[in-house]
Design a protein around this motif. Structure first.
Motif, PDB file in Angstrom:
ATOM      1  N   LEU A 109     109.866  44.506  95.324  1.00 29.76           N
ATOM      2  CA  LEU A 109     110.080  43.393  94.417  1.00 29.76           C
ATOM      3  C   LEU A 109     108.703  42.602  94.210  1.00 29.76           C
ATOM      4  N   ILE A 110     107.736  42.855  95.380  1.00 28.03           N
ATOM      5  CA  ILE A 110     106.430  42.131  95.040  1.00 28.03           C
ATOM      6  C   ILE A 110     105.692  43.467  94.169  1.00 28.03           C
ATOM      7  N   LEU A 111     105.938  44.523  94.102  1.00 32.26           N
ATOM      8  CA  LEU A 111     105.151  45.292  93.288  1.00 32.26           C
ATOM      9  C   LEU A 111     105.835  45.062  91.991  1.00 32.26           C
ATOM     10  N   LEU A 112     106.858  45.005  91.500  1.00 31.69           N
ATOM     11  CA  LEU A 112     107.189  44.437  90.327  1.00 31.69           C
ATOM     12  C   LEU A 112     106.663  43.228  89.835  1.00 31.69           C
ATOM     13  N   PHE A 113     106.480  42.435  90.744  1.00 29.90           N
ATOM     14  CA  PHE A 113     105.831  41.147  90.260  1.00 29.90           C
ATOM     15  C   PHE A 113     104.254  41.440  90.014  1.00 29.90           C
ATOM     16  N   ALA A 114     103.508  42.217  90.714  1.00 28.81           N
ATOM     17  CA  ALA A 114     102.273  42.954  90.647  1.00 28.81           C
ATOM     18  C   ALA A 114     102.194  43.535  89.420  1.00 28.81           C
ATOM     19  N   ALA A 115     103.188  44.487  89.274  1.00 27.27           N
ATOM     20  CA  ALA A 115     102.930  45.316  87.875  1.00 27.27           C
ATOM     21  C   ALA A 115     103.151  44.228  86.693  1.00 27.27           C
ATOM     22  N   GLY A 116     104.242  43.393  86.524  1.00 33.28           N
ATOM     23  CA  GLY A 116     104.512  42.769  85.496  1.00 33.28           C
ATOM     24  C   GLY A 116     103.556  41.769  85.153  1.00 33.28           C
ATOM     25  N   VAL A 117     103.185  40.769  86.049  1.00 34.24           N
ATOM     26  CA  VAL A 117     102.368  39.736  86.022  1.00 34.24           C
ATOM     27  C   VAL A 117     100.775  40.095  85.985  1.00 34.24           C
ATOM     28  N   LEU A 118     100.686  40.445  87.411  1.00 29.62           N
ATOM     29  CA  LEU A 118      99.132  40.721  87.522  1.00 29.62           C
ATOM     30  C   LEU A 118      98.556  41.968  86.698  1.00 29.62           C
ATOM     31  N   LEU A 119      99.137  43.223  86.800  1.00 31.53           N
ATOM     32  CA  LEU A 119      98.693  44.144  85.918  1.00 31.53           C
ATOM     33  C   LEU A 119      98.721  43.813  84.361  1.00 31.53           C
ATOM     34  N   ALA A 120     100.152  43.994  84.006  1.00 33.39           N
ATOM     35  CA  ALA A 120     100.148  43.852  82.449  1.00 33.39           C
ATOM     36  C   ALA A 120      99.846  42.607  81.855  1.00 33.39           C
ATOM     37  N   GLY A 121     100.306  41.403  82.658  1.00 36.53           N
ATOM     38  CA  GLY A 121     100.188  40.306  81.770  1.00 36.53           C
ATOM     39  C   GLY A 121      98.458  39.946  82.180  1.00 36.53           C
ATOM     40  N   GLY A 122      97.822  40.205  83.137  1.00 34.55           N
ATOM     41  CA  GLY A 122      96.589  39.866  83.477  1.00 34.55           C
ATOM     42  C   GLY A 122      95.604  40.777  82.735  1.00 34.55           C
ATOM     43  N   TYR A 123      96.134  41.973  82.346  1.00 39.25           N
ATOM     44  CA  TYR A 123      95.270  42.913  81.468  1.00 39.25           C
ATOM     45  C   TYR A 123      95.049  42.382  80.024  1.00 39.25           C
ATOM     46  N   PHE A 124      96.352  41.923  79.667  1.00 39.53           N
ATOM     47  CA  PHE A 124      96.481  41.316  78.227  1.00 39.53           C
ATOM     48  C   PHE A 124      96.040  40.133  78.092  1.00 39.53           C
ATOM     49  N   GLY A 125      96.120  39.312  78.866  1.00 41.06           N
ATOM     50  CA  GLY A 125      95.317  38.028  79.028  1.00 41.06           C
ATOM     51  C   GLY A 125      94.136  37.936  78.966  1.00 41.06           C
ATOM     52  N   ALA A 126      93.138  38.844  80.039  1.00 39.94           N
ATOM     53  CA  ALA A 126      91.891  39.251  79.951  1.00 39.94           C
ATOM     54  C   ALA A 126      91.347  39.734  78.555  1.00 39.94           C
ATOM     55  N   LEU A 127      91.887  40.539  77.899  1.00 38.70           N
ATOM     56  CA  LEU A 127      91.864  41.103  76.722  1.00 38.70           C
ATOM     57  C   LEU A 127      91.576  40.059  75.768  1.00 38.70           C
ATOM     58  N   LYS A 128      92.531  39.215  75.703  1.00 37.55           N
ATOM     59  CA  LYS A 128      92.539  38.078  74.800  1.00 37.55           C
ATOM     60  C   LYS A 128      91.349  37.109  74.878  1.00 37.55           C
ATOM     61  N   GLN A 129      90.704  37.131  76.221  1.00 38.30           N
ATOM     62  CA  GLN A 129      89.682  36.138  76.298  1.00 38.30           C
ATOM     63  C   GLN A 129      88.351  36.719  76.269  1.00 38.30           C
ATOM     64  N   MET A 130      88.347  37.898  76.041  1.00 43.13           N
ATOM     65  CA  MET A 130      87.226  38.825  75.978  1.00 43.13           C
ATOM     66  C   MET A 130      86.257  38.487  74.767  1.00 43.13           C
ATOM     67  N   THR A 131      86.824  37.677  73.875  1.00 45.55           N
ATOM     68  CA  THR A 131      86.042  37.136  72.454  1.00 45.55           C
ATOM     69  C   THR A 131      85.656  35.834  72.599  1.00 45.55           C
ATOM     70  N   GLN A 132      86.276  35.173  73.822  1.00 44.95           N
ATOM     71  CA  GLN A 132      85.856  33.592  74.114  1.00 44.95           C
ATOM     72  C   GLN A 132      84.577  33.649  74.983  1.00 44.95           C
ATOM     73  N   ALA A 133      83.614  32.992  74.727  1.00 44.69           N
ATOM     74  CA  ALA A 133      82.480  32.661  75.599  1.00 44.69           C
ATOM     75  C   ALA A 133      82.645  31.524  76.405  1.00 44.69           C
ATOM     76  N   ASP A 134      82.073  31.511  77.438  1.00 41.51           N
ATOM     77  CA  ASP A 134      81.898  30.484  78.362  1.00 41.51           C
ATOM     78  C   ASP A 134      81.191  29.258  77.814  1.00 41.51           C
ATOM     79  N   SER A 135      81.418  27.929  77.847  1.00 46.42           N
ATOM     80  CA  SER A 135      80.620  26.825  77.220  1.00 46.42           C
ATOM     81  C   SER A 135      79.346  26.528  78.084  1.00 46.42           C
ATOM     82  N   ILE A 136      79.043  27.147  79.327  1.00 47.48           N
ATOM     83  CA  ILE A 136      77.949  26.803  80.017  1.00 47.48           C
ATOM     84  C   ILE A 136      77.359  28.137  80.333  1.00 47.48           C
TER      85      ILE A 136
END
Length: 166
Positions: A94-121
């Protein structure tokens, strides 16, 4: 599998120590610049914040691998022998399902979306900060394989731990 676990442990331990050391130095620097020179450093504060994100994610994966995470064992304590091992294996899955769904898939796509956004500082992409989420998911997946391997070995001989004196 224990050699794989040791390598992963060493990687996460070294990364965590390095990040914490850098954060400590930067916080001291920030305090000195703020209170002694009356010229606070904004870039050091940003790095410490992003370091904390990385530290939390990597240490979360490390604690999962060590199986030292917080657990409510009142249900697990009702089982004995092979049944207890099977319940632990289901919990790990069950923890693996969380890791795969939220961390791997969600985190990967979330990080991809943020690649074009630069930090303000800082002159870095926000995706570099958020890529810590799927990286922690990968480590959790690797630990899952190691943990399940250990559980399968215990299923073969549930009294193995008592024989070893642990």
């Amino acid at each position: 599998m224990s050699s794989v676990r040791k390598v992963i442990d060493k990687i996460l331990e070294a990364a965590s120590i390095l990040i914490l050391g850098i954060m400590t130095i930067l916080v001291v620097y920030q305090v000195v610049t703020r209170y002694i020179f009356n010229n606070p450093s904004s870039w050091s504060e940003a790095i410490v914040t992003y370091g904390f994100i990385w530290l939390a994610m990597l240490c979360g994966a490390y604690v999962f691998g060590k199986r030292d995470h917080m657990a409510m064992t009142f249900i697990l304590d009702k089982f004995k022998g092979k049944r207890k091992i099977i319940v632990v294996m289901i919990n790990e899955f069950l923890i693996l399902l969380f890791a795969a769904g939220v961390l791997l898939a969600g985190g990967y796509f979330g990080a991809l979306k943020q690649m074009t956004q630069a930090d303000s500082i800082l002159p870095i992409s926000m995706g570099v900060i958020y890529i810590a989420i799927p990286i922690a998911g990968v480590f959790m997946f690797l630990y899952f394989i190691c943990n399940e391997w250990d559980m399968v070995q215990k299923l073969k001989d549930p009294d193995e731990k008592e024989k070893e004196g642990k």
